[in-house]
Design a protein around this motif. Structure first.
Motif, PDB file in Angstrom:
ATOM      1  N   GLY A   1     -47.596  12.558 -70.573  1.00 26.15           N
ATOM      2  CA  GLY A   1     -46.768  13.250 -71.644  1.00 26.15           C
ATOM      3  C   GLY A   1     -47.382  15.081 -71.482  1.00 26.15           C
ATOM      4  N   ILE A   2     -46.532  15.562 -72.322  1.00 24.43           N
ATOM      5  CA  ILE A   2     -46.793  17.350 -72.116  1.00 24.43           C
ATOM      6  C   ILE A   2     -45.898  17.285 -73.591  1.00 24.43           C
ATOM      7  CG2 ILE A   2     -45.743  18.256 -71.238  1.00 24.43           C
ATOM      8  CD1 ILE A   2     -47.310  20.033 -69.656  1.00 24.43           C
ATOM      9  N   THR A   3     -47.160  18.412 -74.526  1.00 26.78           N
ATOM     10  CA  THR A   3     -46.981  19.169 -75.539  1.00 26.78           C
ATOM     11  C   THR A   3     -46.035  20.368 -75.755  1.00 26.78           C
ATOM     12  OG1 THR A   3     -48.584  20.454 -76.004  1.00 26.78           O
ATOM     13  CG2 THR A   3     -48.336  18.528 -77.185  1.00 26.78           C
ATOM     14  N   ASN A   4     -44.466  20.105 -76.209  1.00 32.17           N
ATOM     15  CA  ASN A   4     -43.537  21.354 -75.607  1.00 32.17           C
ATOM     16  C   ASN A   4     -43.957  22.630 -76.737  1.00 32.17           C
ATOM     17  OD1 ASN A   4     -43.170  21.062 -78.701  1.00 32.17           O
ATOM     18  ND2 ASN A   4     -41.055  20.076 -78.963  1.00 32.17           N
ATOM     19  N   ASP A   5     -42.544  23.729 -76.723  1.00 31.12           N
ATOM     20  CA  ASP A   5     -43.262  24.442 -77.114  1.00 31.12           C
ATOM     21  C   ASP A   5     -43.820  24.968 -78.789  1.00 31.12           C
ATOM     22  OD1 ASP A   5     -42.230  25.491 -74.705  1.00 31.12           O
ATOM     23  OD2 ASP A   5     -40.237  26.300 -75.730  1.00 31.12           O
ATOM     24  N   ASP A   6     -43.763  23.629 -79.477  1.00 29.61           N
ATOM     25  CA  ASP A   6     -44.380  23.234 -80.746  1.00 29.61           C
ATOM     26  C   ASP A   6     -45.378  22.670 -80.610  1.00 29.61           C
ATOM     27  OD1 ASP A   6     -43.627  23.866 -83.791  1.00 29.61           O
ATOM     28  OD2 ASP A   6     -42.773  22.770 -83.967  1.00 29.61           O
ATOM     29  N   GLY A   7     -45.959  22.880 -79.934  1.00 31.18           N
ATOM     30  CA  GLY A   7     -47.137  22.033 -79.751  1.00 31.18           C
ATOM     31  C   GLY A   7     -46.893  20.357 -80.055  1.00 31.18           C
ATOM     32  N   ARG A   8     -45.743  19.346 -80.092  1.00 32.61           N
ATOM     33  CA  ARG A   8     -44.999  18.434 -80.622  1.00 32.61           C
ATOM     34  C   ARG A   8     -45.022  17.738 -79.229  1.00 32.61           C
ATOM     35  NH1 ARG A   8     -44.501  17.804 -85.426  1.00 32.61           N
ATOM     36  NH2 ARG A   8     -44.127  19.765 -86.947  1.00 32.61           N
ATOM     37  N   PHE A   9     -45.612  16.368 -79.598  1.00 31.63           N
ATOM     38  CA  PHE A   9     -44.931  15.314 -77.958  1.00 31.63           C
ATOM     39  C   PHE A   9     -44.259  13.972 -79.025  1.00 31.63           C
ATOM     40  CE2 PHE A   9     -44.928  12.319 -74.712  1.00 31.63           C
ATOM     41  CZ  PHE A   9     -43.934  12.529 -73.839  1.00 31.63           C
ATOM     42  N   ASN A  10     -42.923  13.243 -78.789  1.00 27.20           N
ATOM     43  CA  ASN A  10     -42.415  12.275 -78.915  1.00 27.20           C
ATOM     44  C   ASN A  10     -42.220  11.716 -78.450  1.00 27.20           C
ATOM     45  OD1 ASN A  10     -40.293  13.688 -79.236  1.00 27.20           O
ATOM     46  ND2 ASN A  10     -39.740  13.882 -81.342  1.00 27.20           N
ATOM     47  N   GLY A  11     -42.094  11.899 -76.960  1.00 27.29           N
ATOM     48  CA  GLY A  11     -41.136  10.861 -75.761  1.00 27.29           C
ATOM     49  C   GLY A  11     -41.686   9.776 -75.889  1.00 27.29           C
ATOM     50  N   TRP A  12     -42.811   9.453 -76.116  1.00 25.50           N
ATOM     51  CA  TRP A  12     -43.414   7.809 -75.973  1.00 25.50           C
ATOM     52  C   TRP A  12     -42.623   6.773 -75.844  1.00 25.50           C
ATOM     53  CZ3 TRP A  12     -47.141   9.429 -73.425  1.00 25.50           C
ATOM     54  CH2 TRP A  12     -48.267  10.793 -74.119  1.00 25.50           C
ATOM     55  N   VAL A  13     -41.758   6.717 -77.265  1.00 28.19           N
ATOM     56  CA  VAL A  13     -40.366   5.899 -76.888  1.00 28.19           C
ATOM     57  C   VAL A  13     -39.962   5.810 -76.323  1.00 28.19           C
ATOM     58  CG1 VAL A  13     -38.560   5.248 -78.373  1.00 28.19           C
ATOM     59  CG2 VAL A  13     -40.703   5.876 -79.749  1.00 28.19           C
ATOM     60  N   GLU A  14     -39.265   6.502 -75.224  1.00 27.27           N
ATOM     61  CA  GLU A  14     -38.384   6.746 -73.960  1.00 27.27           C
ATOM     62  C   GLU A  14     -39.302   5.551 -72.770  1.00 27.27           C
ATOM     63  OE1 GLU A  14     -37.486  11.390 -74.761  1.00 27.27           O
ATOM     64  OE2 GLU A  14     -37.547  10.818 -73.327  1.00 27.27           O
ATOM     65  N   ASN A  15     -40.768   5.713 -72.946  1.00 28.21           N
ATOM     66  CA  ASN A  15     -41.407   5.440 -72.192  1.00 28.21           C
ATOM     67  C   ASN A  15     -40.827   4.036 -72.747  1.00 28.21           C
ATOM     68  OD1 ASN A  15     -41.632   6.910 -70.235  1.00 28.21           O
ATOM     69  ND2 ASN A  15     -42.930   7.918 -71.747  1.00 28.21           N
ATOM     70  N   SER A  16     -41.166   3.745 -73.858  1.00 27.46           N
ATOM     71  CA  SER A  16     -41.486   1.949 -74.481  1.00 27.46           C
ATOM     72  C   SER A  16     -40.458   1.564 -75.647  1.00 27.46           C
ATOM     73  CB  SER A  16     -42.673   1.443 -74.929  1.00 27.46           C
ATOM     74  OG  SER A  16     -42.518   0.527 -75.337  1.00 27.46           O
ATOM     75  N   ALA A  17     -39.111   1.149 -74.801  1.00 21.46           N
ATOM     76  CA  ALA A  17     -37.411   0.922 -75.812  1.00 21.46           C
ATOM     77  C   ALA A  17     -37.816   0.376 -76.847  1.00 21.46           C
ATOM     78  CB  ALA A  17     -37.040   1.014 -75.069  1.00 21.46           C
ATOM     79  N   SER A  18     -38.476  -0.003 -76.299  1.00 20.79           N
ATOM     80  CA  SER A  18     -38.624  -1.479 -77.637  1.00 20.79           C
ATOM     81  C   SER A  18     -39.847  -1.091 -78.595  1.00 20.79           C
ATOM     82  CB  SER A  18     -39.498  -2.883 -76.964  1.00 20.79           C
ATOM     83  OG  SER A  18     -40.269  -3.209 -76.604  1.00 20.79           O
TER      84      SER A  18
END
Length: 110
Positions: free
Chosen positions: A34-51
């Motif tokens: 993943g990579i942090t966004n303009d606000d320094g955040r990353f929450n895309g892990w759930v997209e990689n693990s739908a359950s």
């Protein structure tokens, strides 16, 4: 269901640290990026693990060398590993990282 997010703040500049690459290592050794966004955040892990995330011990690596060199000219820690345990039905886990060229801190956020 367990979910995971992260946030990186540059304590020297007093602002979010954008563009920091992240590597999450699952208990079975599988990794996702993943990579942090303009606000320094990353929450895309759930997209990689739908359950959601299974219980176990995970390691989140923050590849901060380039960011710190670009913004401060120096970097003592080229990457920072934070290892943590997700419990059964632990809910949402937030792993914030506070960085500077010569130090870092983390805690379980909300």
């Amino acid at each position: 269901m367990n979910t995971l997010s992260s946030h990186v703040l540059d304590t020297t500049l007093g602002k979010p640290a954008q563009g920091i690459p992240l590597t999450l290592t699952h208990p079975n050794g599988h990794t996702v990026e993943g990579i942090t966004n303009d606000d320094g955040r990353f929450n895309g892990w759930v997209e990689n693990s739908a359950s959601g995330f299974a219980p176990g011990i995970y390691t989140l690596r923050f590849h901060c060398q380039q960011f710190l060199k670009d913004n401060h000219g120096k970097c003592f820690y080229p990457h920072i590993d934070i290892t943590f345990e997700l419990e059964e039905q632990g809910g949402h886990y937030h792993v914030p990282l506070l960085i500077s060229p010569f130090g870092f801190s983390s805690y379980r956020g909300s």
